[in-house]
Scaffold this active site. Sequence first.
Site, PDB file in Angstrom:
ATOM      1  N   ARG A 361     -40.016  -3.104   8.763  1.00 19.78           N
ATOM      2  CA  ARG A 361     -41.032  -1.993   8.499  1.00 19.78           C
ATOM      3  C   ARG A 361     -40.633  -1.432   7.343  1.00 19.78           C
ATOM      4  O   ARG A 361     -39.373  -1.073   6.947  1.00 19.78           O
ATOM      5  CB  ARG A 361     -41.127  -1.109   9.596  1.00 19.78           C
ATOM      6  CG  ARG A 361     -42.338  -0.225   9.770  1.00 19.78           C
ATOM      7  CD  ARG A 361     -42.248   0.817  10.888  1.00 19.78           C
ATOM      8  NE  ARG A 361     -43.425   1.521  10.963  1.00 19.78           N
ATOM      9  CZ  ARG A 361     -43.468   2.665  11.467  1.00 19.78           C
ATOM     10  NH1 ARG A 361     -42.360   3.202  12.265  1.00 19.78           N
ATOM     11  NH2 ARG A 361     -44.697   3.356  11.473  1.00 19.78           N
ATOM     12  N   HIS A 362     -41.556  -0.669   6.542  1.00 20.06           N
ATOM     13  CA  HIS A 362     -41.474   0.089   5.645  1.00 20.06           C
ATOM     14  C   HIS A 362     -40.760   1.439   5.938  1.00 20.06           C
ATOM     15  O   HIS A 362     -40.407   1.880   7.086  1.00 20.06           O
ATOM     16  CB  HIS A 362     -42.743   0.811   4.892  1.00 20.06           C
ATOM     17  CG  HIS A 362     -43.653   1.503   5.692  1.00 20.06           C
ATOM     18  ND1 HIS A 362     -43.602   2.781   6.448  1.00 20.06           N
ATOM     19  CD2 HIS A 362     -44.884   1.096   6.707  1.00 20.06           C
ATOM     20  CE1 HIS A 362     -44.324   3.054   7.202  1.00 20.06           C
ATOM     21  NE2 HIS A 362     -45.242   1.812   7.404  1.00 20.06           N
ATOM     22  N   HIS A 543     -45.305  -3.583   8.283  1.00 19.65           N
ATOM     23  CA  HIS A 543     -45.575  -2.388   9.269  1.00 19.65           C
ATOM     24  C   HIS A 543     -44.964  -2.546  10.467  1.00 19.65           C
ATOM     25  O   HIS A 543     -44.454  -3.618  10.828  1.00 19.65           O
ATOM     26  CB  HIS A 543     -46.913  -2.331   9.075  1.00 19.65           C
ATOM     27  CG  HIS A 543     -47.733  -2.107   7.810  1.00 19.65           C
ATOM     28  ND1 HIS A 543     -47.814  -1.067   7.057  1.00 19.65           N
ATOM     29  CD2 HIS A 543     -48.205  -3.110   6.936  1.00 19.65           C
ATOM     30  CE1 HIS A 543     -48.460  -1.067   5.938  1.00 19.65           C
ATOM     31  NE2 HIS A 543     -48.871  -2.363   5.928  1.00 19.65           N
TER      32      HIS A 543
END
Length: 616
Positions: A361-362, A543
């Site tokens: 995930r970012h 995400h």
Amino acid sequence: MAVAEAQLYAKVSNKQRGRGTSALLEPLLARGFPAHIAQKALVATGQKTIEDAAKWLHSHCNDPSLDDPIPQEYALYLCPTGRLHSRLQEFWRESKRQCGKNRAHELFPHVTLCDFFPCEDQKVELLYDVLKRVGDSFSQSFPASISLTLHASPSYLGFFIDDSQANILKDFAVAFSSEASALADCHVKPSLKQFHLTLAHRFYPHHQKTLEQLAKCINPGEPCQWVAALYSRDMRFVHYQRLRALFQYKPQNIDELLINAGDLIYVDPRQQSDVSEGWVIGTSHRTGCRGFLPENYTERAHEADTWEYVFETASRSFTKTEKEPNVKLNGEAHNLSVSRSVTSVLSLQNAALRRGVLVMRHGERVDQVFGKSWLQQCLTADGKYSRADLNFPSSLPRRRDSMKQFENDPPLSCCGIFQSRLIGEALLDQEVTVSHVYSSPALRCVQTAQHVLQGLKLNPKVRIRVEPGLFEWTKWEANRTIPNFMTVAELVEASYDIDTSYRCVCIWLIKAVGFFSEISCPFMCHESLQTLQRWGVILIVGHGSSLAPLTRALTGLPNTDSADFAQRVQKIPSLGMCFCEEQKEENKWQMVNPPVKTLTHGANAAFNWRNTIMEE
């Protein structure tokens, strides 16, 4: 030249040269090469062929140390091969993934019979003869199999050899040492400590339990061929760091070093203090030349990667089964009697390379910290961006449409940038080889990928492939609004390392169905993975909703229902990650621990000194 090195130089120069010459030496002398240089080339290539020696001489034509009579160092190791070797390599790989790198990872599975000792180039031939002769004399004495007992302590884990069998091996080592010292005129010291095969060394005490559990999965009774082998190394660079070149670098200045992909470089840490940031000064193992090179063109290599495997001897009594006529070293058959070959020790160290997929995930984005109205806090009266807090980015990339588009496509916070680079540096420490990077088109994901690559020192060699199919489309289904992302051209203009030649895998699905659901996402992910590179680790930055569909689809697990999916996504923090590894033997993918630990941090509220300190 260092004082100790100069003393050794004088000592070697004053010794009387041996009169015997190898059959391989005469053709090199006939080509006009001086005897001492021709012998150095033969030693460096394990006296394998004339062509190998000539190739080595050609690559070292500009080596300033070519005339130096400083000898190589040699050590005698007993090395396992066959199925036991494969199990040991699996332990090496898994222990590194779960507990990080320790001192044992620098080498390869072995039992030390004789410590390193120098031997003059013209007398190395005698070492071969001694090893063959002593091996033949002990051929009937060696045990049919070697019993290994696991031993563990807070800083050491390894197999100890049974005393009765160890005594035979010690007699073999003493016999070799005695004859080699006499005939080759060098001081060979046999290892008389309790014989052992190290699994892990100098690790953190809290990793002991995990390492022991992994070690207990090794069956020490696996079929095994034990080979006595001589390894050589350049004694001048014993305490240097070793780097491996990832890419070719052509010098721009006279003091820079030409390197090719795969070259090994010796680097003295004590000489780097005055070197410009981003550069190192080192000596090429391939050419012997010295100069500056960009550090981000390299990765850390193991200590033994520059060693040469120069000679082996084994007899039928070494092997556990009489029916195995050949010993296998990394899948290549070698005759059991006597062979001379040059083989990189890396061939013993690396098991078959497996594919891995790291889904991440970012990092922390600005609206997570400052809310949906973050952009209003940063816009001045004339509509320009102004940093309202140190955790806001110092600037925003330029985009041709309205700045208001950043509201639906927010950037990383400064902490998010730091987090991403920290993850990249941790992956670099674990020597994770990332071959390709795929990113959601969301700015926060592209920025995360960019800074992870910076931490890995792979910018701009590995470029980001922007894949629209990786975006978190599910949250936009309700209002049927597609956010406006920055174009590839805008990302490149903003200095992001984008692969402009990449063509989206899943754009046809977006056009066909308009939006993704958690049901179609696994299919999309599976289709995407079929197109990925066939080796190394693929990094996918997406995400919270990316982790489960990608990994579950790849490992063959069923889809989760909508309720479970939503709850699971909410538990995934910034830079949360999953790692899948291909199990070639079983023809499947499996979820394993990520190569680096998680990143945990606490909240830091805004601070107003006036309201806190000055209030009455």
